[in-house]
Scaffold this motif. Sequence first.
Motif, mmCIF file in Angstrom:
data_model
loop_
_atom_site.group_PDB
_atom_site.id
_atom_site.type_symbol
_atom_site.label_atom_id
_atom_site.label_comp_id
_atom_site.label_asym_id
_atom_site.label_seq_id
_atom_site.Cartn_x
_atom_site.Cartn_y
_atom_site.Cartn_z
ATOM 1 N N GLY A 41 -106.665 -5.481 -51.881
ATOM 2 C CA GLY A 41 -107.733 -5.311 -50.764
ATOM 3 C C GLY A 41 -107.437 -5.881 -49.548
ATOM 4 N N GLU A 42 -107.965 -5.187 -48.519
ATOM 5 C CA GLU A 42 -107.538 -5.418 -47.034
ATOM 6 C C GLU A 42 -107.758 -6.885 -46.700
ATOM 7 N N ASP A 43 -109.193 -7.268 -47.289
ATOM 8 C CA ASP A 43 -109.414 -8.700 -46.509
ATOM 9 C C ASP A 43 -108.613 -9.850 -47.407
ATOM 10 N N ILE A 44 -108.508 -9.641 -48.738
ATOM 11 C CA ILE A 44 -107.625 -10.708 -49.340
ATOM 12 C C ILE A 44 -106.446 -10.680 -48.894
ATOM 13 N N LEU A 45 -105.794 -9.629 -48.819
ATOM 14 C CA LEU A 45 -104.430 -9.698 -48.335
ATOM 15 C C LEU A 45 -104.146 -10.230 -46.945
ATOM 16 N N ALA A 46 -105.063 -9.835 -46.184
ATOM 17 C CA ALA A 46 -104.943 -10.528 -44.740
ATOM 18 C C ALA A 46 -105.275 -11.974 -44.777
ATOM 19 N N GLU A 47 -106.215 -12.455 -45.671
ATOM 20 C CA GLU A 47 -106.219 -14.052 -45.767
ATOM 21 C C GLU A 47 -104.746 -14.628 -46.326
ATOM 22 N N GLY A 48 -104.201 -13.869 -47.324
ATOM 23 C CA GLY A 48 -103.138 -14.249 -47.753
ATOM 24 C C GLY A 48 -101.951 -14.469 -46.752
ATOM 25 N N VAL A 49 -101.783 -13.385 -45.936
ATOM 26 C CA VAL A 49 -100.631 -13.203 -45.048
ATOM 27 C C VAL A 49 -101.157 -14.257 -43.773
ATOM 28 N N ARG A 50 -102.391 -14.413 -43.346
ATOM 29 C CA ARG A 50 -102.517 -15.356 -42.516
ATOM 30 C C ARG A 50 -102.347 -16.733 -42.652
ATOM 31 N N PHE A 51 -102.336 -17.052 -44.022
ATOM 32 C CA PHE A 51 -102.092 -18.385 -44.435
ATOM 33 C C PHE A 51 -100.745 -18.618 -44.700
ATOM 34 N N VAL A 52 -100.040 -17.694 -45.263
ATOM 35 C CA VAL A 52 -98.587 -18.148 -45.331
ATOM 36 C C VAL A 52 -97.954 -17.761 -44.030
ATOM 37 N N LEU A 53 -97.927 -16.854 -43.303
ATOM 38 C CA LEU A 53 -97.205 -16.619 -42.152
ATOM 39 C C LEU A 53 -97.780 -17.229 -40.931
ATOM 40 N N ARG A 54 -98.821 -17.598 -40.807
ATOM 41 C CA ARG A 54 -99.387 -18.060 -39.570
ATOM 42 C C ARG A 54 -99.362 -17.490 -38.307
ATOM 43 N N PRO A 55 -99.503 -15.901 -38.515
ATOM 44 C CA PRO A 55 -99.338 -15.386 -37.253
ATOM 45 C C PRO A 55 -100.537 -15.302 -36.159
ATOM 46 N N GLU A 56 -100.261 -14.795 -35.177
ATOM 47 C CA GLU A 56 -101.277 -14.834 -33.917
ATOM 48 C C GLU A 56 -102.372 -13.550 -34.538
ATOM 49 N N VAL A 57 -101.775 -12.592 -35.161
ATOM 50 C CA VAL A 57 -102.935 -11.623 -35.699
ATOM 51 C C VAL A 57 -101.989 -10.865 -36.862
ATOM 52 N N VAL A 58 -103.062 -10.222 -37.647
ATOM 53 C CA VAL A 58 -102.780 -9.475 -38.978
ATOM 54 C C VAL A 58 -103.541 -8.393 -39.092
ATOM 55 N N PHE A 59 -102.979 -7.276 -39.265
ATOM 56 C CA PHE A 59 -103.579 -5.827 -39.588
ATOM 57 C C PHE A 59 -103.318 -5.603 -41.191
ATOM 58 N N THR A 60 -104.449 -4.928 -41.693
ATOM 59 C CA THR A 60 -103.912 -4.616 -43.207
ATOM 60 C C THR A 60 -104.535 -3.182 -43.477
ATOM 61 N N VAL A 61 -104.128 -2.685 -44.425
ATOM 62 C CA VAL A 61 -104.480 -1.189 -45.000
ATOM 63 C C VAL A 61 -104.524 -1.166 -46.441
ATOM 64 N N THR A 62 -105.391 -0.634 -47.032
ATOM 65 C CA THR A 62 -105.238 -0.275 -48.599
ATOM 66 C C THR A 62 -105.369 1.269 -48.600
ATOM 67 N N ARG A 63 -104.322 1.864 -48.815
ATOM 68 C CA ARG A 63 -104.300 3.195 -49.011
ATOM 69 C C ARG A 63 -105.260 3.909 -49.741
ATOM 70 N N LYS A 64 -105.643 5.121 -49.517
ATOM 71 C CA LYS A 64 -106.158 5.693 -50.977
ATOM 72 C C LYS A 64 -105.314 6.043 -52.042
#
Length: 538
Positions: free
Chosen positions: A320-343
């Motif tokens: 899911g887009e939100d959970i993935l964004a939270e995980g990436v934000r926490f581990v990589l500490r970037p300025e910004v994250v964009f996520t997508v879950t395709r159909k």
Amino acid sequence: MGTSDIVKFEALSPAEFFRRNREIAGFSNPTRAIYQTIRELVENSLDATETFKIPPSIKIYIDYANQSKSWISIYAEDNGIGIPGNEIPNVFGRVFYSSKYRIKQHRGIFGLGAKMVVLYAQSTTNTPILVRSAPLKSDAIYEYQLMIDITKNEPVIVSQRTIENKHGWHGTAIKVVLEGDWIKAKRRVEEYLRRTAMVAPYAEFILRGPDEDDVIKIPRVTTKMPDPPKEGLPHPKSVDVELIKQLIQRDPNVPIFEFLIENFDGVGEIIAKKFLDFVGLQPDMPVGKLMNDELINFVTKMREFNEWKRPRADWLSPIGEDILAEGVRFVLRPEVVFTVTRKPSSYMGNPFIVEAALAWGGAIEPSDKPTIYRFANKVPLIYDEGNDIVRKIVDEIDWTQYRVKFPAPLAIVVHICSTKIPYASAGKEAIAEVPEIENEVRNAVREVARKLRLYITRKEKEQELLMKYAIFSMYGEEVVNALSYVSKADLDELRSSINALIREKLRIKSLEDLLTNHSIEGDEDGNNNEDQKHEPSS
Ligand SMILES: Nc1ncnc2c1ncn2[C@@H]1O[C@H](COP(=O)(O)OP(=O)(O)OP(=O)(O)O)[C@@H](O)[C@H]1O
């Protein structure tokens, strides 16, 4: 001399096969063996928790055993659903014994991992595995010491006892002693856990090394969890003759029409009738009457028929887009994250979903190519990146289209989940070239890249505006001073009207607004259709 005098034939048990060929399962050297052991245990723990919506808490303790630095003791504990007492011996002592031979997304697939750990420990230190497990709501904790009878591929129970479950614990704890190189494996294990946390930020991990102060804690950063997958049926496009034979054997007398509806994904009455017309078979014919040639024709036609419904994706559990964004934000500490879950899509009757995240700036080190993090069914793929389709696709993209100039602080995360991941090799480290999956990966990466382009464009515009604002304000101040000198008007009043004029011209509501990135007008969701026109079509 006959052939049997010069050539000796014998059978090999599955356990013996993997004892001899342990590198196939990732146990190729003492460093890799430690990494692989922890990985197998953690993946089993995650399957035993998240699949049942239990937020995973996983502890791993490493120690030197027997004073020897090459004998490593690994303890792993989870809070999962546990293993029924009578199943424990087979789960750890019989190669190819699993609860995951089902159409449903799991990390595990082969029914091998836990047994490889036992085999490796037994082959290097001749010690049994200690297993303690309590199923949900169990009054008892079951404890076993187990080894494997390698020639028979059967568990050997070294000891067994049942303990009262006073505190209502559920889960599984394992202790195993094996030969390995912890110092060399440590970094890889840490990286593995870090990457696992990226796609499972709802899990918490503790990794404690042999030294007291050598502790890594990865906290749970969200309580949100993906919905677990449901269990599915095979899709008609994914079957082979053997599967059909097995299904027929269950009830050979059932009419072929019902057989199709009951055993396959997405086959209703109308489609079943159409298909039987297509093959030229009577709906009421008992399915057991299909003879050899007919059977082969039946399966061939199942693959050729183009009117099946698409495979259902209920058997999958994307992050899911939100959970993935939270995980990436926490581990990589970037300025910004964009996520997508395709159909959902499918290949050869197997449903799959691609998810991607793009992380930019912040703590990401600039590099000459995007850094890639690959995942299949939430398992990080660490080795073999060069053979993977994700590397190929990311490298093919012309990143200048997205306003990225290398070296750049850019990380791409790609997660593929499916009921059948097409691994490029038995080592489960790279995804093979399947055109349908490649297309979806490409679309997913482009989708997040477009969001990045919009972000970079906005930032550039904001910078430009800030510059203009600074320059206009500087000259404005001179104008204010001169006017006040000439006209004797109030300095503050003049200053505030000049500032208002500058803001009006630059279309800035206030300076704070500009600094907090809210001032530029534009498409908030980042889906800029204009962007898509510039891309090469897939
Ligand atoms: N920690 C655990 N908690 C609950 N069940 C477990 C645990 N570890 C193993 N099991 C059970 O034991 C079975 C066998 O595990 P094993 O690691 O050998 O294979 P697998 O996970 O099914 O597949 P793979 O070989 O691909 O990892 C699992 O399918 C699961 O049912």
